[in-house]
Scaffold this motif. Structure first.
Motif, short mmCIF file in Angstrom:
data_model
loop_
_atom_site.label_atom_id
_atom_site.label_comp_id
_atom_site.label_asym_id
_atom_site.label_seq_id
_atom_site.Cartn_x
_atom_site.Cartn_y
_atom_site.Cartn_z
N PHE A 33 0.81 -1.25 -0.05
CA PHE A 33 -0.02 0.13 -0.11
C PHE A 33 1.27 1.46 -0.69
O PHE A 33 1.06 1.52 1.14
N PRO A 34 0.81 2.02 -0.78
CA PRO A 34 1.91 2.72 -1.23
C PRO A 34 0.72 4.43 -1.16
O PRO A 34 -0.41 4.43 -1.46
N TRP A 35 1.92 5.25 -0.90
CA TRP A 35 0.86 6.36 -0.79
C TRP A 35 2.50 7.54 -1.80
O TRP A 35 3.28 7.71 -1.80
N TYR A 36 1.14 8.03 -2.71
CA TYR A 36 1.87 8.60 -3.68
C TYR A 36 1.62 10.53 -3.38
O TYR A 36 -0.03 10.86 -2.79
N GLY A 43 4.04 14.73 -11.56
CA GLY A 43 3.07 13.46 -11.58
C GLY A 43 3.89 13.45 -10.30
O GLY A 43 4.21 13.54 -8.82
N PRO A 44 2.50 12.33 -10.34
CA PRO A 44 3.13 11.50 -8.91
C PRO A 44 4.19 11.00 -8.05
O PRO A 44 4.78 10.30 -9.09
N GLN A 45 4.52 11.31 -7.11
CA GLN A 45 5.77 10.57 -6.13
C GLN A 45 5.01 9.52 -4.45
O GLN A 45 4.61 9.68 -4.11
N LEU A 46 5.92 8.39 -5.39
CA LEU A 46 5.81 7.99 -3.70
C LEU A 46 6.45 8.96 -1.95
O LEU A 46 7.66 9.52 -2.48
N ILE A 47 5.78 9.03 -0.97
CA ILE A 47 6.24 9.21 -0.10
C ILE A 47 6.41 8.28 0.26
O ILE A 47 6.99 8.72 1.53
N ILE A 48 5.42 6.90 1.18
CA ILE A 48 5.39 6.92 1.53
C ILE A 48 4.90 4.72 1.21
O ILE A 48 4.18 5.32 0.65
N ASP A 49 5.69 3.65 1.86
CA ASP A 49 4.42 2.85 1.32
C ASP A 49 4.17 1.78 2.83
O ASP A 49 5.40 1.73 4.03
N ILE A 50 3.31 0.91 3.14
CA ILE A 50 3.69 -0.03 4.05
C ILE A 50 3.23 -1.64 3.48
O ILE A 50 2.70 -1.88 2.54
#
Lengths: 113, 116
Positions: A33-36, A43-50
């Motif tokens: 489950f990533p957050w962009y 463009g969207p950039q990944l900031i954190i994921d779990i």
């Protein structure tokens, strides 16, 4: 297929306050489950994921929590700053899926100075 | 040293025209994508290529034709443009084809297509 719902669609907070964005997913096999973050004109950039074997993950002012039983996960931003203003997307995926990510509908976060 | 670059950034064209958007990634990734973002910001995958091989083709009109000459490039050609094609198109890449942790998707800055 996977369906990801995201709330709220817009969120305004005062600078320094916390912001919480919530997502639910439908496919119990999803395990990533990533957050962009999408800034204006970018463009969207990944900031954190779990991953699904972790209940919470923190990186400085942002944190993500995951409740596998309820199939929901949340993004928490503390001590918000004007530069946090952006559209945030949650997403869900599962290992081995060539379909990659299913995105939520996005949350426009505005941090008021 | 842009990781995923796409051109043009802005494109205004008339209905019925044919246009192309080019994309290149210098990350050495095996997998590339095209996403469409509509006016409500909803992101939807259109195509996915892995080492020049098409692996995902969502329900996209066949007026849209991706082409991957090599694994670092994925271009999008659109024939007979319609008003409803107006959107932001994002190219993206990831290290490999399998979803999940460690396969972060990196997006380009988007191409704003307006059909008039």
């Amino acid at each position: 297929g996977e369906n990801v719902e995201q709330h709220p669609s817009t969120l305004s907070v005062q600078e320094g306050d916390s912001a919480v964005i919530k997502c639910t997913y439908s496919d119990s096999a999803s395990n990533y489950f990533p957050w962009y973050k999408q800034e204006l004109g970018k463009g969207p950039q990944l900031i954190i994921d779990i991953r699904s074997n972790v209940g919470e993950k923190k990186d400085q002012r942002i944190a993500v929590t995951l409740n596998k039983t309820a199939k929901h996960f949340s993004l928490h931003i503390t001590e918000t700053q004007p530069e946090d203003s952006a559209v945030y997307f949650c997403a869900a995926s599962k290992v081995g899926s060539a379909r990659q990510l299913t995105f939520g509908s996005g949350t426009q976060l505005t941090v008021l100075p | 040293d842009t990781a995923v670059s796409q051109t043009p950034k802005y494109l205004v064209t008339q209905m019925g025209n044919d246009k192309s958007i080019k994309c290149e990634q210098n990350l050495g990734h095996d997998t590339m994508y095209w996403y469409k973002q509509d006016s409500k910001k909803f992101l939807k995958i259109m195509f996915s290529y892995n080492n020049k091989e098409l692996i995902i083709n969502e329900t996209v009109p066949n007026r849209f034709s991706p082409k991957s000459p090599d694994k670092a490039h994925l271009n999008l050609h659109i024939n007979s443009l319609e008003l409803g094609d107006s959107a932001v198109y994002f190219c993206a890449s990831s290290p490999h084809r399998d979803g999940g942790f460690g396969n972060t998707i990196y997006f380009g800055e988007g191409s704003w297509l307006t059909v008039v």
